[in-house]
Design a protein around this motif. Structure first.
Motif, mmCIF file in Angstrom:
data_model
loop_
_atom_site.group_PDB
_atom_site.id
_atom_site.type_symbol
_atom_site.label_atom_id
_atom_site.label_comp_id
_atom_site.label_asym_id
_atom_site.label_seq_id
_atom_site.Cartn_x
_atom_site.Cartn_y
_atom_site.Cartn_z
ATOM 1 N N ALA A 13 0.833 -1.210 0.000
ATOM 2 C CA ALA A 13 0.000 0.000 0.000
ATOM 3 C C ALA A 13 0.863 1.254 0.000
ATOM 4 O O ALA A 13 0.521 2.254 -0.646
ATOM 5 N N PHE A 14 1.998 1.209 0.719
ATOM 6 C CA PHE A 14 2.909 2.359 0.708
ATOM 7 C C PHE A 14 3.498 2.569 -0.683
ATOM 8 O O PHE A 14 3.601 3.709 -1.150
ATOM 9 N N ILE A 15 3.883 1.483 -1.340
ATOM 10 C CA ILE A 15 4.432 1.610 -2.695
ATOM 11 C C ILE A 15 3.389 2.201 -3.636
ATOM 12 O O ILE A 15 3.689 3.087 -4.439
ATOM 13 N N VAL A 16 2.151 1.727 -3.512
ATOM 14 C CA VAL A 16 1.081 2.205 -4.401
ATOM 15 C C VAL A 16 0.752 3.666 -4.139
ATOM 16 O O VAL A 16 0.531 4.433 -5.073
ATOM 17 N N SER A 17 0.732 4.079 -2.872
ATOM 18 C CA SER A 17 0.321 5.453 -2.586
ATOM 19 C C SER A 17 1.486 6.421 -2.441
ATOM 20 O O SER A 17 1.280 7.632 -2.538
ATOM 21 N N GLY A 18 2.691 5.933 -2.217
ATOM 22 C CA GLY A 18 3.806 6.835 -1.990
ATOM 23 C C GLY A 18 4.812 6.923 -3.119
ATOM 24 O O GLY A 18 5.404 7.969 -3.345
ATOM 25 N N ILE A 19 5.005 5.836 -3.839
ATOM 26 C CA ILE A 19 6.058 5.812 -4.855
ATOM 27 C C ILE A 19 5.491 5.856 -6.275
ATOM 28 O O ILE A 19 5.971 6.613 -7.118
ATOM 29 N N LEU A 20 4.479 5.050 -6.540
ATOM 30 C CA LEU A 20 3.945 4.978 -7.901
ATOM 31 C C LEU A 20 3.338 6.279 -8.429
ATOM 32 O O LEU A 20 3.448 6.544 -9.626
ATOM 33 N N PRO A 21 2.698 7.125 -7.599
ATOM 34 C CA PRO A 21 2.169 8.384 -8.159
ATOM 35 C C PRO A 21 3.245 9.310 -8.729
ATOM 36 O O PRO A 21 2.944 10.176 -9.536
ATOM 37 N N ILE A 22 4.483 9.088 -8.334
ATOM 38 C CA ILE A 22 5.569 9.910 -8.875
ATOM 39 C C ILE A 22 5.855 9.524 -10.322
ATOM 40 O O ILE A 22 6.197 10.369 -11.148
#
Length: 136
Positions: A13-22
């Protein structure tokens, strides 16, 4: 303990909401310009708060009830983000601005799925601890 399955779900969930939007675009304009979450302060702040809540939840593994509540708040925040993205995509006039929706509009949904799976695992752990306490 950081090796539990809910930590894996929370990390996803952190990867999806913190990294991927970049790296993933929310939509593409008619001029073939990718619009990222970084281009709008509301989107990047909501994605950032969601990522921060996920990190807080990961590191509050000693208090399962607190972790459960933080995940619920994070789900509400992701529903707000979905509403904002849907509102933005529906209020723009046809092909005037948004030509093609990107996979980035689905990121909050993926995050909610991982948060629900993490909450199920937290609930399972909590039930296991309660059953062991009853035996004593």
């Amino acid at each position: 303990m950081l090796q539990r399955i809910q930590t894996v779900y929370l990390a996803l969930a952190f990867i999806v909401s913190g990294i991927l939007p970049i790296f993933i675009s929310l939509w593409t304009t008619t001029a073939k310009v990718d619009v990222m979450a970084m281009h709008n302060l509301a989107y990047i702040s909501l994605f950032g708060i969601s990522a921060l809540l996920t990190l807080v939840s990961i590191f509050s593994y000693r208090n399962r009830q607190n972790q459960f509540v933080i995940n619920r708040l994070n789900m509400i925040l992701n529903f707000i983000l979905i509403g904002l993205l849907v509102y933005h995509s529906l209020t723009l006039s046809g092909e005037a601005q948004v030509s093609e929706k990107g996979i980035g509009m689905l990121l909050p949904i993926f995050s909610i799925v991982f948060l629900v799976l993490a909450n199920k695992a937290i609930k399972k752990d909590e039930d296991l601890v309660k059953s062991v306490d009853r035996i004593r």
